[in-house]
Design a protein around this motif. Sequence first.
Motif, PDB file in Angstrom:
ATOM      1  N   ASP A  65       0.819  -1.216   0.000  1.00  0.00           N
ATOM      2  CA  ASP A  65       0.000   0.000   0.000  1.00  0.00           C
ATOM      3  C   ASP A  65       0.856   1.270   0.000  1.00  0.00           C
ATOM      4  OD1 ASP A  65      -2.508  -1.152  -0.107  1.00  0.00           O
ATOM      5  OD2 ASP A  65      -2.680  -1.364   2.072  1.00  0.00           O
ATOM      6  N   ASN A  66       2.157   1.113   0.166  1.00  0.00           N
ATOM      7  CA  ASN A  66       3.072   2.253   0.193  1.00  0.00           C
ATOM      8  C   ASN A  66       3.833   2.314  -1.131  1.00  0.00           C
ATOM      9  OD1 ASN A  66       4.803   4.348   0.818  1.00  0.00           O
ATOM     10  ND2 ASN A  66       6.122   3.081   2.116  1.00  0.00           N
ATOM     11  N   ARG A  67       3.358   3.161  -2.050  1.00  0.00           N
ATOM     12  CA  ARG A  67       3.996   3.291  -3.367  1.00  0.00           C
ATOM     13  C   ARG A  67       4.568   4.689  -3.558  1.00  0.00           C
ATOM     14  NH1 ARG A  67       5.051  -1.692  -5.492  1.00  0.00           N
ATOM     15  NH2 ARG A  67       3.195  -3.016  -5.556  1.00  0.00           N
ATOM     16  N   ARG A 106       2.720   6.658  -8.100  1.00  0.00           N
ATOM     17  CA  ARG A 106       2.007   5.672  -7.277  1.00  0.00           C
ATOM     18  C   ARG A 106       0.704   5.231  -7.929  1.00  0.00           C
ATOM     19  NH1 ARG A 106       0.869  10.661  -4.890  1.00  0.00           N
ATOM     20  NH2 ARG A 106      -1.345  11.036  -4.334  1.00  0.00           N
ATOM     21  N   ARG A 117      -2.040  -1.183  -5.792  1.00  0.00           N
ATOM     22  CA  ARG A 117      -2.084  -1.133  -4.333  1.00  0.00           C
ATOM     23  C   ARG A 117      -3.322  -1.902  -3.877  1.00  0.00           C
ATOM     24  NH1 ARG A 117      -1.523   5.121  -2.910  1.00  0.00           N
ATOM     25  NH2 ARG A 117      -2.359   5.395  -5.037  1.00  0.00           N
ATOM     26  N   LEU A 142      -3.028   7.052   1.852  1.00  0.00           N
ATOM     27  CA  LEU A 142      -3.948   6.083   1.263  1.00  0.00           C
ATOM     28  C   LEU A 142      -5.391   6.563   1.405  1.00  0.00           C
ATOM     29  CD1 LEU A 142      -4.446   3.288  -0.037  1.00  0.00           C
ATOM     30  CD2 LEU A 142      -4.487   2.317   2.266  1.00  0.00           C
ATOM     31  N   THR A 186      -3.125  -8.013   2.687  1.00  0.00           N
ATOM     32  CA  THR A 186      -2.075  -7.183   3.276  1.00  0.00           C
ATOM     33  C   THR A 186      -1.712  -7.680   4.675  1.00  0.00           C
ATOM     34  OG1 THR A 186      -3.803  -5.691   4.034  1.00  0.00           O
ATOM     35  CG2 THR A 186      -2.689  -5.132   1.975  1.00  0.00           C
TER      36      THR A 186
END
Length: 533
Positions: A14-16, A22, A27, A58, A113
């Motif tokens: 989830d961290n792009r 991003r 994600r 996010l 995740t």
Amino acid sequence: MKTVVISLLGTSLDNRGFNYKRWERWRPTLSLCQHDDLLVDRLELLFQSQYQKIAENLTEDIRTISPETEVRRHLINLDDPWDFQSVYAELLDFAQGYAFNSEQEQYLVHITTGTHVAQICLYLLTEARYLPGRLVQTSPPYKRETVPGHYQIIDLDLSKYDQLASRFAKEHQEGAHYLKGGIETRNPAFNKMIEQVEKVAIRSQEPILLTGPSGSGKSQLAKRIYQLKKKRGQFPGALVEVNCATLRGDNAMSALFGHVKGAFTGAVMVRKGLLAEADNGLLFLDEIGELGLDEQAMLLRAIEDKRFMPLGSDKETSSRFQLIAGTNRNLFAQVEQGRFREDLLARINLWSYQLPSLKQRLEDLDANIDYELEKYSQKTRTLIGFNKQARECYLQFAKAPEATWNSNFRDLNASITRMATLADGGRITLEVVAEEIDRLRHAWRQNQGDNAATDLAGLLDAPVDLFDQAQLAYVIRICQTSHSAAEAGRKLFNVSRQQKASGNDSHRLIQFLSKFGLDFKTVKHYTKNSAEL
């Protein structure tokens, strides 16, 4: 209904980053809000405090692509995201503190995740209904596809999967069939009992108590339970069997719990003990009622704590075993007499099964005869069978009231073995059957004569003639294999009753018993063991 997704923040996927690139990368949590056929009304985002910035980023991106989705962030404390106990406890706290509204909302639990430990915990909480919803899993787009990728909803209600349900039912049937030794039994009560034993054997590691008369199959059932559990990968250890009637004094302590060198006279070397040998396996204690009170106390602690003290040692040892106990005694009566510990009985009586005698399962006699013949044929590598008339004759006798089958299936095994051994050309003839019937009659009559006085000691207030003892003992056996006094009367007066226009067979039986101060209910439930206690 509104759709609510519960998801852990993916600290990597989830961290792009925070620049425009991003949006070109998949994600998993964001992708849940990008599908036209999945409208997410609310996202419950679980994250740790050190990832606050990623969670905020996010949240803003979800508002951009799905403004109808409300994002609620929840701080959780995962000191070690790979520690199962702490992760499960933290997620359980969240689930128990969340105000679910299943009547107006449907819940999806995202398991893509987070660490594998976290994903397993979410699965377990969903399966246990702490999280009352379905699982959802996301996956990245295939080559040449653009985001959002794909998602799949998984419903853990197995009753909705006909193929799985039928497969589980088949596995239960196969397990029960195995516990019966492959014998197609027809006794409803026995079949129902075995079906439950199969479930308990697979699902539980708690003690099992098998009761029933000698020769009813307790030892065989214990062995099959072990083999079934071993086939399912539950037992890496061995099956350890012991007849407690053979254990006395120091020998009992030493055999069960082991001893150190010099623990007693003759202890010239260390002995491991049966409980230690059963580590990660199954311990079958047959005739557990024969154990002394000291051994019972140590056994209770070994069952509860998986630890015990070898004889003469000052150090404990451990063994993780499952116990199956067998007995033909009334342990509750022994507790009243101070011969068996009440706390031990309470511990081993969680799953208790009374195995019926052969006389109580006469509808299964044909199948058990075939089983014994097959077993003999495999052992001797010869094909053995009955002539038609010989089999009919043997079955007629075997199901008659005079066939007492004192030792139950041991008697049947011995009988089939004798006839199969004497069978010329692999065929058991009428002559062989007639000889075997005479042999059984003589053995049972002799047993009745030798034991009548002892067996009836607990029933009669005053001595009676040997003739009356033999007659009464036979009547009692008929009563014990009958459901009612009327049924017993029909068996006992099977000839004379045909000569009467109407007869009250139960009244004739009651009159006979009353001469000795007895009634049907008393003799129906009378056992030799209860008289001895």
